[in-house]
Write a protein that holds these residues in place. Sequence first.
Motif, short mmCIF file in Angstrom:
data_model
loop_
_atom_site.label_atom_id
_atom_site.label_comp_id
_atom_site.label_asym_id
_atom_site.label_seq_id
_atom_site.Cartn_x
_atom_site.Cartn_y
_atom_site.Cartn_z
N ALA A 277 -3.55 -2.80 -5.66
CA ALA A 277 -2.82 -2.22 -6.90
C ALA A 277 -3.39 -1.17 -7.42
N HIS A 278 -4.75 -1.32 -7.91
CA HIS A 278 -5.19 -0.57 -8.77
C HIS A 278 -5.74 0.87 -7.99
N VAL A 279 -6.18 0.73 -6.60
CA VAL A 279 -6.48 1.88 -5.79
C VAL A 279 -5.14 2.48 -5.27
N ALA A 280 -4.23 1.85 -4.82
CA ALA A 280 -3.00 2.45 -4.07
C ALA A 280 -3.28 3.09 -3.05
N ALA A 281 -4.02 2.97 -2.30
CA ALA A 281 -4.46 3.57 -1.34
C ALA A 281 -3.34 4.21 -0.25
N PRO A 282 -3.51 5.35 0.27
CA PRO A 282 -2.63 5.71 1.47
C PRO A 282 -3.15 4.95 2.87
N VAL A 283 -2.48 4.21 3.18
CA VAL A 283 -2.80 3.31 4.26
C VAL A 283 -1.62 3.14 5.18
N ILE A 284 -2.05 2.92 6.35
CA ILE A 284 -1.03 2.07 7.55
C ILE A 284 -1.51 1.00 7.99
N GLU A 285 -0.73 -0.21 8.02
CA GLU A 285 -1.20 -1.47 8.22
C GLU A 285 -0.78 -1.69 9.77
N PRO B 93 0.92 -1.08 -0.02
CA PRO B 93 -0.01 -0.09 0.05
C PRO B 93 0.95 1.18 -0.05
N THR B 94 0.20 2.28 -0.48
CA THR B 94 0.88 3.62 -0.32
C THR B 94 0.98 4.00 1.09
N PRO B 95 2.13 4.57 1.64
CA PRO B 95 1.98 5.23 3.10
C PRO B 95 1.27 6.39 2.93
N HIS B 96 1.27 6.86 4.08
CA HIS B 96 0.49 8.09 4.30
C HIS B 96 1.42 9.13 4.16
N ALA B 97 1.28 10.50 3.99
CA ALA B 97 2.25 11.59 3.85
C ALA B 97 1.94 12.72 4.61
N SER B 98 0.89 12.76 5.36
CA SER B 98 0.68 14.03 6.10
C SER B 98 1.78 14.46 7.32
N THR B 99 1.94 15.62 7.17
CA THR B 99 3.11 15.90 8.12
C THR B 99 2.55 16.56 9.55
N ASP B 100 1.24 16.92 9.71
CA ASP B 100 0.81 17.18 11.06
C ASP B 100 -0.20 16.36 11.51
N GLY B 101 -0.49 15.13 10.88
CA GLY B 101 -1.30 14.18 11.42
C GLY B 101 -2.67 14.39 11.25
N HIS B 102 -3.15 15.53 10.49
CA HIS B 102 -4.68 15.83 10.10
C HIS B 102 -4.94 15.55 8.85
N TYR B 103 -6.12 14.60 8.70
CA TYR B 103 -6.49 14.49 7.22
C TYR B 103 -8.09 14.86 6.98
N LEU C 164 -11.11 0.36 1.09
CA LEU C 164 -10.50 0.54 -0.14
C LEU C 164 -11.33 1.22 -1.08
N SER C 165 -12.61 0.89 -1.24
CA SER C 165 -13.41 1.28 -2.28
C SER C 165 -13.55 2.91 -1.73
N VAL C 166 -13.79 3.13 -0.52
CA VAL C 166 -14.16 4.51 -0.33
C VAL C 166 -12.67 5.38 -0.71
N SER C 167 -11.44 4.66 -0.33
CA SER C 167 -10.22 5.44 -0.84
C SER C 167 -10.36 5.50 -2.27
N TYR C 168 -10.62 4.84 -3.03
CA TYR C 168 -10.72 5.02 -4.61
C TYR C 168 -11.26 6.19 -4.69
N TYR C 169 -12.58 6.38 -4.15
CA TYR C 169 -13.33 7.65 -4.74
C TYR C 169 -13.01 8.67 -4.12
N LEU C 170 -12.26 8.77 -2.80
CA LEU C 170 -11.75 9.92 -2.35
C LEU C 170 -10.37 10.43 -3.25
N LYS C 171 -9.73 9.52 -3.78
CA LYS C 171 -8.64 9.78 -4.60
C LYS C 171 -9.09 10.39 -5.97
N GLN C 172 -10.18 9.91 -6.49
CA GLN C 172 -10.74 10.45 -7.73
C GLN C 172 -11.21 11.82 -7.23
#
Length: 429
Positions: free
Chosen positions: A98-106, A4-14, A26-34
Amino acid sequence: MSNPTPHASTDGHYRVLIVGGGQAGLSVSYYLKQAGIDHLVVEKNTVTHTWRQQRWDAFCLVTPNWQCDLPDYPYRGDDPHGFMKKDEIVEYLDGFIAHVAAPVIEHTEVKRVKQRDDGTYTIATTRGDFTADHVVVASGGYHTPIVPRLAERLPARIAQLQSSAYRNPDALPDGAVLVVGTGQSGAQIAEDLHLAGRKVILAVGEAPRCARFYRGRDVVDWLADMQYYDMPVEKHPLREGVRDNTNHYVTGRDGGRDIDLRKFASEGMELYGRLDDLRDAQLRFAPTLAASLDAADDTYNRINASIDGFIDRHGIDAPAGGVYQRVWQPAEERTALDLDASGISAIIWCIGFTPDFSWLDAPVFNGRGYPAHTRGITPIDGLYFVGLPWLHTWGSGRFSGVARDAGFIVQAIREKERQRASMSAAVAA
């Protein structure tokens, strides 16, 4: 599995934080990326781990492959009317990841979510705290396995496991296996053991059943044409009560077939009613077997009759139908089974799960721990659910309907963001 794509926030806020990295999150992530909305998916284990770690070896889908329709990622194989096996499901999900490449921490557990006075949320996790404008709960509704307290009184010599821990017949000790419950997992695990030649004692519950094929087609195909899968929960005869229903048992194994417990009984499987207690070294069962089998068959015939009506109304040319005829009937209701004489060496508990949203500090839950919502939108501003059974339609908790729900939630978030932007602009002016 793709990383998965790691998160990239610098201040911890999303703007949006999603709890759960299954197909719903992951489906929600897909539409948010769109939509270009920054977000983070927080997953307790690994993305889509349930499909990898909580399914038995012979597991396969019970709905045909064509119903796998995740966002912009439909089933692309050469067997749309077949049923993917476990490894094929994992491969399909790997492609979606792979299609979504969500920003995720596991490997990150959410410990607490609470709304602050300013309307934003604090999210405490095992990897520190985050904040977000919106929180989408996509962790499903099957969290805590149900195991009755009588399990504590069973002899230590008997192996006990819950359905999510079952893998294959060879992993169990020699001897008879008691399977408790006949929802989808219980019925299919009992079949798996039966086909392997194991002695199976099955405590039959109240789950309904349906045909795999009827009048020349998969029953799912007929119901899709009848638009059953498009029916929103508010138009279902049971309304929200349908969310408490047990799924019909059927299988996609070996190309798909009915699961007929009466046939299993005629082949040597021992059927009992509901398991109620353990007293004096005897398992005690309720005298419910005949009624449970009859009720399951009634549902089977009722679904087929609805298909008959559809065929007649539309003048469809299809093979003749019919009514299921019993192949076995219990001669009596057996209500006791001596534990030692039975030869039972293992018990598999297949009686479901309860939801556990104890980490979510929000006044949205009913007495059974289920959240109040309208199509995933709760009464609490900025809090949403996705991936629950019958969230909106039959497919809400499945590959077939989660995309529609995820898209709806993201559209609601976008609208809320537009409203906030308009209010901010008005204040600034």
